[in-house]
Design an enzyme around this catalytic site. Structure first.
Site, PDB file in Angstrom:
ATOM      1  N   ARG A  37      33.069  19.758  65.892  1.00 28.18           N
ATOM      2  CA  ARG A  37      33.532  19.106  64.654  1.00 28.18           C
ATOM      3  C   ARG A  37      33.921  17.654  64.949  1.00 28.18           C
ATOM      4  NH1 ARG A  37      32.289  19.628  60.190  1.00 28.18           N
ATOM      5  NH2 ARG A  37      34.220  19.623  58.984  1.00 28.18           N
ATOM      6  N   ASP A  55      42.911  22.862  67.775  1.00 24.61           N
ATOM      7  CA  ASP A  55      42.924  23.846  66.689  1.00 24.61           C
ATOM      8  C   ASP A  55      44.370  24.058  66.246  1.00 24.61           C
ATOM      9  OD1 ASP A  55      42.883  26.052  65.063  1.00 24.61           O
ATOM     10  OD2 ASP A  55      41.385  27.118  66.256  1.00 24.61           O
ATOM     11  N   ASN A  81      47.273  15.505  57.201  1.00 22.70           N
ATOM     12  CA  ASN A  81      46.343  15.865  56.136  1.00 22.70           C
ATOM     13  C   ASN A  81      45.751  17.263  56.283  1.00 22.70           C
ATOM     14  OD1 ASN A  81      43.962  15.149  54.117  1.00 22.70           O
ATOM     15  ND2 ASN A  81      43.021  15.849  56.022  1.00 22.70           N
ATOM     16  N   TYR A 140      50.081  29.792  50.354  1.00 23.63           N
ATOM     17  CA  TYR A 140      49.723  28.368  50.396  1.00 23.63           C
ATOM     18  C   TYR A 140      50.794  27.536  49.673  1.00 23.63           C
ATOM     19  CZ  TYR A 140      47.144  24.070  49.310  1.00 23.63           C
ATOM     20  OH  TYR A 140      46.754  22.755  49.179  1.00 23.63           O
ATOM     21  N   LYS A 144      53.140  24.451  51.187  1.00 22.57           N
ATOM     22  CA  LYS A 144      53.135  23.072  50.689  1.00 22.57           C
ATOM     23  C   LYS A 144      54.540  22.631  50.278  1.00 22.57           C
ATOM     24  CE  LYS A 144      49.193  22.066  51.879  1.00 22.57           C
ATOM     25  NZ  LYS A 144      48.822  20.892  52.663  1.00 22.57           N
ATOM     26  N   VAL A 171      40.829  18.288  43.673  1.00 23.88           N
ATOM     27  CA  VAL A 171      39.630  17.463  43.853  1.00 23.88           C
ATOM     28  C   VAL A 171      38.517  18.218  44.596  1.00 23.88           C
ATOM     29  CG1 VAL A 171      40.808  15.233  43.722  1.00 23.88           C
ATOM     30  CG2 VAL A 171      40.682  16.406  45.920  1.00 23.88           C
ATOM     31  N   THR A 173      36.568  18.965  47.190  1.00 25.39           N
ATOM     32  CA  THR A 173      36.292  19.013  48.627  1.00 25.39           C
ATOM     33  C   THR A 173      35.918  20.456  48.945  1.00 25.39           C
ATOM     34  OG1 THR A 173      38.577  19.587  49.032  1.00 25.39           O
ATOM     35  CG2 THR A 173      38.034  17.234  49.118  1.00 25.39           C
TER      36      THR A 173
HETATM   37  N1  LIG Z   1      41.267  19.554  47.558  1.00 26.68           N
HETATM   38  C1  LIG Z   1      42.285  19.765  46.750  1.00 26.68           C
HETATM   39  O1  LIG Z   1      42.094  20.016  45.562  1.00 26.68           O
HETATM   40  C2  LIG Z   1      43.704  19.675  47.257  1.00 26.68           C
HETATM   41  C3  LIG Z   1      44.744  19.839  46.323  1.00 26.68           C
HETATM   42  C4  LIG Z   1      46.061  19.739  46.757  1.00 26.68           C
HETATM   43  C5  LIG Z   1      46.324  19.483  48.095  1.00 26.68           C
HETATM   44  N2  LIG Z   1      45.295  19.350  48.986  1.00 26.68           N
HETATM   45  C6  LIG Z   1      45.657  19.105  50.392  1.00 26.68           C
HETATM   46  O2  LIG Z   1      44.930  18.002  50.885  1.00 26.68           O
HETATM   47  C7  LIG Z   1      44.687  18.157  52.290  1.00 26.68           C
HETATM   48  C8  LIG Z   1      43.212  17.927  52.581  1.00 26.68           C
HETATM   49  O3  LIG Z   1      42.487  18.916  51.889  1.00 26.68           O
HETATM   50  P1  LIG Z   1      40.917  18.821  51.611  1.00 26.68           P
HETATM   51  O4  LIG Z   1      40.730  19.070  50.178  1.00 26.68           O
HETATM   52  O5  LIG Z   1      40.351  17.613  52.218  1.00 26.68           O
HETATM   53  O6  LIG Z   1      40.440  20.146  52.375  1.00 26.68           O
HETATM   54  P2  LIG Z   1      39.193  20.383  53.351  1.00 26.68           P
HETATM   55  O7  LIG Z   1      37.996  19.668  52.845  1.00 26.68           O
HETATM   56  O8  LIG Z   1      39.130  21.858  53.520  1.00 26.68           O
HETATM   57  O9  LIG Z   1      39.659  19.674  54.695  1.00 26.68           O
HETATM   58  C9  LIG Z   1      40.729  20.182  55.450  1.00 26.68           C
HETATM   59  C10 LIG Z   1      40.710  19.561  56.815  1.00 26.68           C
HETATM   60  O10 LIG Z   1      41.644  20.266  57.658  1.00 26.68           O
HETATM   61  C11 LIG Z   1      40.966  20.702  58.823  1.00 26.68           C
HETATM   62  N3  LIG Z   1      41.506  21.947  59.367  1.00 26.68           N
HETATM   63  C12 LIG Z   1      41.649  23.128  58.742  1.00 26.68           C
HETATM   64  N4  LIG Z   1      42.083  24.065  59.594  1.00 26.68           N
HETATM   65  C13 LIG Z   1      42.197  23.470  60.799  1.00 26.68           C
HETATM   66  C14 LIG Z   1      42.570  23.920  62.092  1.00 26.68           C
HETATM   67  N5  LIG Z   1      42.916  25.189  62.326  1.00 26.68           N
HETATM   68  N6  LIG Z   1      42.582  23.034  63.100  1.00 26.68           N
HETATM   69  C15 LIG Z   1      42.225  21.745  62.897  1.00 26.68           C
HETATM   70  N7  LIG Z   1      41.850  21.255  61.697  1.00 26.68           N
HETATM   71  C16 LIG Z   1      41.831  22.111  60.658  1.00 26.68           C
HETATM   72  C17 LIG Z   1      39.541  20.914  58.368  1.00 26.68           C
HETATM   73  O11 LIG Z   1      38.662  21.012  59.466  1.00 26.68           O
HETATM   74  P3  LIG Z   1      37.224  21.760  59.264  1.00 26.68           P
HETATM   75  O12 LIG Z   1      36.463  20.893  58.327  1.00 26.68           O
HETATM   76  O13 LIG Z   1      36.675  21.864  60.626  1.00 26.68           O
HETATM   77  O14 LIG Z   1      37.568  23.088  58.642  1.00 26.68           O
HETATM   78  C18 LIG Z   1      39.346  19.681  57.506  1.00 26.68           C
HETATM   79  O15 LIG Z   1      39.105  18.549  58.279  1.00 26.68           O
HETATM   80  C19 LIG Z   1      45.161  19.569  52.648  1.00 26.68           C
HETATM   81  O16 LIG Z   1      46.419  19.500  53.270  1.00 26.68           O
HETATM   82  C20 LIG Z   1      45.278  20.253  51.296  1.00 26.68           C
HETATM   83  O17 LIG Z   1      46.237  21.292  51.303  1.00 26.68           O
HETATM   84  C21 LIG Z   1      43.990  19.437  48.600  1.00 26.68           C
END
Ligand SMILES: NC(=O)c1ccc[n+]([C@@H]2O[C@H](COP(=O)([O-])OP(=O)(O)OC[C@H]3O[C@@H](n4cnc5c(N)ncnc54)[C@H](OP(=O)(O)O)[C@@H]3O)[C@@H](O)[C@H]2O)c1
Length: 244
Positions: A37, A55, A81, A140, A144, A171, A173
């Site tokens: 990754r 990890d 993040n 979850y 948070k 959003v 993702t």
């Molecule tokens: N998207 C939304 O709607 C939303 C809403 C509210 C809050 N958030 C918050 O925003 C932040 C970013 O979310 P996102 O939407 O960008 O989610 P995402 O696309 O799933 O990205 C999450 C990131 O965290 C990494 N990660 C997860 N588990 C891990 C582990 N065990 N070790 C190392 N890295 C790890 C992932 O790596 P991999 O890609 O390798 O899995 C990825 O880089 C999060 O904290 C989330 O809770 C998101």
């Protein structure tokens, strides 16, 4: 030019924030869960200085990651993040709650800390009594809220650091899913703004932001007794003390 470390920047909002920051001329250090990754992260953001791996579902790996980050020097900002949503309670607790705590404690104090929380924290409960007995009850939303409690505790204890939290909106993702209704760009602009802007509105501490504006948050996060209990429990579980 600022130096910024972003956890979970192999994809999603972390990667988008990294791209925006490098585009603005800042030095960014990426983080990915493993070497593969990590290579992908570098391919997506070639302007980044380097990538570190670890990890976050594994406490020892989180501690090693902090050492690796400290070996790279000091940072102006750290964006906590990385996060998981559809995962086991154990992984949610480790990646969302404990990794944010351990990395905050062990990475040399930056000038600014940004924590990714979520609007869902409003339905969360701290459930501190479950930390050592039954983490399977931690959701979850609870995690948070933990992130926000940590952010507020840091803001209270480290007066020289700007410590703030962000709700990025729902959003599209990997986590948010394709149908997510909110603006993807606005989902990472606030973190970038808090990390590097000289706007006085970004140079505050102990605030919870949505789209660069302060937003109402769960008052449980401001409860000093709960914050202290939270920090003590994290210390007992991880063996890492919160530095004064
Ligand atoms: N998207 C939304 O709607 C939303 C809403 C509210 C809050 N958030 C918050 O925003 C932040 C970013 O979310 P996102 O939407 O960008 O989610 P995402 O696309 O799933 O990205 C999450 C990131 O965290 C990494 N990660 C997860 N588990 C891990 C582990 N065990 N070790 C190392 N890295 C790890 C992932 O790596 P991999 O890609 O390798 O899995 C990825 O880089 C999060 O904290 C989330 O809770 C998101």
């Amino acid at each position: 030019m600022a130096r910024i470390f972003i956890t979970g920047s192999a994809g999603g909002l972390g990667q988008l924030a990294a791209k925006m920051l490098t585009g603005l001329g800042h030095q960014v250090i990426l983080h990915a869960r493993n070497a593969e990754r990590g290579r992908e992260a570098r391919r997506k953001v070639p302007e980044a200085q380097t990538v570190v791996t670890g990890d976050l579902s594994n406490i020892e790996e989180i501690k090693n990651l902090a050492r690796e980050v400290n070996d790279l020097g000091t940072f102006d900002a750290v964006i906590h993040n990385a996060g998981v949503y559809q995962a086991s309670a154990k992984d949610i607790f480790s990646v969302n709650t404990l990794a944010s705590y351990i990395l905050t404690c062990l990475i040399r104090k930056p000038k600014r800390l940004i924590y990714l929380s979520s609007g869902m924290h409003l339905q969360g409960r701290s459930k501190l009594d479950n930390f050592k007995t039954d983490i399977s009850r931690i959701t979850y939303s609870d995690s948070k809220l933990h992130v926000l409690m940590l952010c507020m505790a840091v803001a209270r204890k480290w007066s020289e650091v700007y410590s703030n939290a962000v709700d990025p909106g729902w959003v599209p993702t990997k986590m948010g899913g394709r149908g997510a209704p909110d603006d993807l760009e606005k989902g990472y602009e606030t973190q970038v703004w808090l990390a590097v802007s000289n706007d006085e509105k970004a140079k505050l501490s102990g605030r919870y932001f949505f789209h660069q504006k302060e937003r109402h948050h769960n008052p449980e996060a401001d409860d000093v007794q709960l914050q202290e209990k939270f920090l003590n429990l994290c210390k007992e579980i991880t063996g890492v003390s919160f530095p004064q």
